[in-house]
Scaffold this active site. Structure first.
Site, PDB file in Angstrom:
ATOM      1  N   MET A   1       4.404   6.125   1.003  1.00  0.00           N
ATOM      2  CA  MET A   1       4.605   5.024   0.110  1.00  0.00           C
ATOM      3  C   MET A   1       3.822   3.815   0.628  1.00  0.00           C
ATOM      4  O   MET A   1       4.384   2.941   1.276  1.00  0.00           O
ATOM      5  CB  MET A   1       6.096   4.702   0.005  1.00  0.00           C
ATOM      6  CG  MET A   1       6.368   3.527  -0.873  1.00  0.00           C
ATOM      7  SD  MET A   1       8.084   3.032  -0.973  1.00  0.00           S
ATOM      8  CE  MET A   1       8.947   4.514  -1.307  1.00  0.00           C
ATOM      9  N   PRO A   2       2.518   3.733   0.340  1.00  0.00           N
ATOM     10  CA  PRO A   2       1.717   2.607   0.804  1.00  0.00           C
ATOM     11  C   PRO A   2       2.127   1.297   0.136  1.00  0.00           C
ATOM     12  O   PRO A   2       2.498   1.265  -1.039  1.00  0.00           O
ATOM     13  CB  PRO A   2       0.294   2.975   0.395  1.00  0.00           C
ATOM     14  CG  PRO A   2       0.317   4.429   0.126  1.00  0.00           C
ATOM     15  CD  PRO A   2       1.699   4.749  -0.314  1.00  0.00           C
ATOM     16  N   TYR A   3       2.040   0.238   0.919  1.00  0.00           N
ATOM     17  CA  TYR A   3       2.295  -1.122   0.441  1.00  0.00           C
ATOM     18  C   TYR A   3       1.111  -1.961   0.887  1.00  0.00           C
ATOM     19  O   TYR A   3       0.841  -2.080   2.085  1.00  0.00           O
ATOM     20  CB  TYR A   3       3.599  -1.645   1.042  1.00  0.00           C
ATOM     21  CG  TYR A   3       3.845  -3.113   0.779  1.00  0.00           C
ATOM     22  CD1 TYR A   3       4.536  -3.525  -0.349  1.00  0.00           C
ATOM     23  CD2 TYR A   3       3.404  -4.079   1.674  1.00  0.00           C
ATOM     24  CE1 TYR A   3       4.778  -4.864  -0.585  1.00  0.00           C
ATOM     25  CE2 TYR A   3       3.638  -5.420   1.439  1.00  0.00           C
ATOM     26  CZ  TYR A   3       4.325  -5.804   0.311  1.00  0.00           C
ATOM     27  OH  TYR A   3       4.555  -7.131   0.077  1.00  0.00           O
TER      28      TYR A   3
ATOM     29  N   PHE B   1       2.162   0.683  -3.833  1.00  0.00           N
ATOM     30  CA  PHE B   1       2.467  -0.676  -4.261  1.00  0.00           C
ATOM     31  C   PHE B   1       1.341  -1.606  -3.838  1.00  0.00           C
ATOM     32  O   PHE B   1       0.932  -1.603  -2.682  1.00  0.00           O
ATOM     33  CB  PHE B   1       3.777  -1.159  -3.631  1.00  0.00           C
ATOM     34  CG  PHE B   1       4.970  -0.372  -4.086  1.00  0.00           C
ATOM     35  CD1 PHE B   1       5.728  -0.809  -5.149  1.00  0.00           C
ATOM     36  CD2 PHE B   1       5.313   0.810  -3.451  1.00  0.00           C
ATOM     37  CE1 PHE B   1       6.821  -0.072  -5.583  1.00  0.00           C
ATOM     38  CE2 PHE B   1       6.402   1.552  -3.871  1.00  0.00           C
ATOM     39  CZ  PHE B   1       7.162   1.108  -4.937  1.00  0.00           C
TER      40      PHE B   1
END
Length: 68
Positions: A1-3, A41
């Site tokens: 889940m990259p931010y 994200f």
């Protein structure tokens, strides 16, 4: 889940330019790290130039000095 958090000065980036940043960063993470775009994200924060400092002074002051 990259931010990914992109900070830019508030100087008129258009909605289209910001959309291109979001799409491009998402695609780059998918292509480079095989990350799922649905869980990537990208947040863009726009900062006033008087709240962004370089070399001990704000961007607003620096630009005023350089223009004057």
């Amino acid at each position: 889940m990259p931010y990914v958090n992109i900070k830019i000065t508030r100087e008129g980036a258009t909605a289209e330019q910001k959309a291109a940043l979001i799409e491009g960063v998402t695609r780059l993470l998918q292509e480079t790290l095989n990350k799922n775009p649905a869980t990537t994200f990208v947040i863009i924060d726009e900062v006033e130039t008087d709240n962004w400092g370089i070399g001990g002074e704000s961007v607003a002051v620096r630009r005023k000095r350089e223009a004057g």
